[in-house]
Design an enzyme around this catalytic site. Structure first.
Site, PDB file in Angstrom:
ATOM      1  CD  GLN A 181     -13.689   7.406   8.621  1.00 55.09           C
ATOM      2  OE1 GLN A 181     -14.389   7.892   7.737  1.00 55.09           O
ATOM      3  NE2 GLN A 181     -14.077   6.365   9.336  1.00 55.09           N
ATOM      4  NE  ARG A 194      -2.594  -1.752  -0.764  1.00 52.68           N
ATOM      5  CZ  ARG A 194      -2.131  -2.986  -1.090  1.00 52.68           C
ATOM      6  NH1 ARG A 194      -1.949  -3.913  -0.168  1.00 52.68           N
ATOM      7  NH2 ARG A 194      -1.854  -3.293  -2.337  1.00 52.68           N
ATOM      8  CG  HIS A 216      -8.749   5.259  11.150  1.00 57.38           C
ATOM      9  ND1 HIS A 216      -9.810   5.069  10.298  1.00 57.38           N
ATOM     10  CD2 HIS A 216      -9.289   5.370  12.399  1.00 57.38           C
ATOM     11  CE1 HIS A 216     -10.938   5.062  10.996  1.00 57.38           C
ATOM     12  NE2 HIS A 216     -10.645   5.243  12.270  1.00 57.38           N
TER      13      HIS A 216
END
Length: 233
Positions: free
Chosen positions: A92, A60, A110
């Site tokens: 988020q 990612r 997050h």
């Protein structure tokens, strides 16, 4: 809309980055980049299979080099730069697209892909390379660095500052969120309780659409610039 609005709180979710080419956390097949959430985003997952979890976030992190901020990120950055009142963007998302667009009044509740967290001493450090399991912490020397991601069951970051921003808001805007992940899904209820105007921008109604005074449906790259133009007059 800008009349009587001084303080703005904006919540963004995966939908704002989807148009940049990043997969949403809750895809139609229930998977995130081919994995169930339980495999890659829980404390139990990293304890059970650290190699998988570390590799997943390495991939990612590498993906960020292939994408760029879109018109929605750019519009929020322009609002951040121009708005004279209090403004806070709470995301988020764990990507860096808000920062790359130029947003500064920003909280990643997050965590962030480009950050590492020491599970032993709690220090966080910028991190852009791969992060193999057992990487030592420069502060405490323990082999305990992990992705700086808030897993399910862990406490999101900066909740006191976020709660203050929600309670002081005249306008609360949710952009591209599922409305299914708490505590973020409950922010709109707090905003309504304190009398803020509430607006949802999304491709489809979220799980919490019932709580919003107004829902506008469509791509974030269209809806967000339109909203910012209205706010800035």
């Amino acid at each position: 809309m800008a009349q009587d609005i001084q303080n703005i709180m904006i919540l963004t979710g995966a939908g704002i980055s989807a148009e940049s080419g990043l997969a949403t956390f809750r895809g139609p097949d229930g998977l995130w980049e081919g994995h169930r959430v339980e495999e890659v985003c829980t404390p139990e997952a990293i304890a059970r299979n650290p190699a998988l979890v570390h590799r997943f976030y390495d991939e990612r992190r590498a993906k960020l080099a292939e994408v760029a901020p879109n018109a929605a990120h750019d519009a929020l950055a322009a609002l951040d730069a121009a708005w004279d009142g209090d403004l806070l963007i709470v995301t988020q998302n764990v990507d860096d697209l808000h920062e790359r667009a130029g947003a500064r009044r920003l909280i990643h509740m997050h965590g962030q892909l480009q950050s590492a967290l020491c599970a032993a001493c709690g220090v966080t450090v910028p991190w852009t390379a791969s992060l193999p399991p057992g990487t030592p912490c420069a502060t405490c020397a323990r082999p305990a660095l992990r992705p700086d991601i808030v897993f399910f069951g862990e406490m999101p970051y900066a909740m006191d500052a976020i709660d203050e921003a929600v309670r002081n808001a005249d306008l609360f805007v949710s952009i591209g969120t599922s409305g299914a992940v708490y505590p973020a899904a409950g922010f709109v209820q707090t905003a309504r309780h304190v009398g803020a105007r509430t607006l949802e921008l999304n491709l489809d109604p979220s799980a919490g659409s019932i709580w919003f005074e107004e829902t506008r449906l469509g791509p974030a790259t269209q809806l967000v610039p339109d909203l910012v133009r209205t706010l800035l007059g």
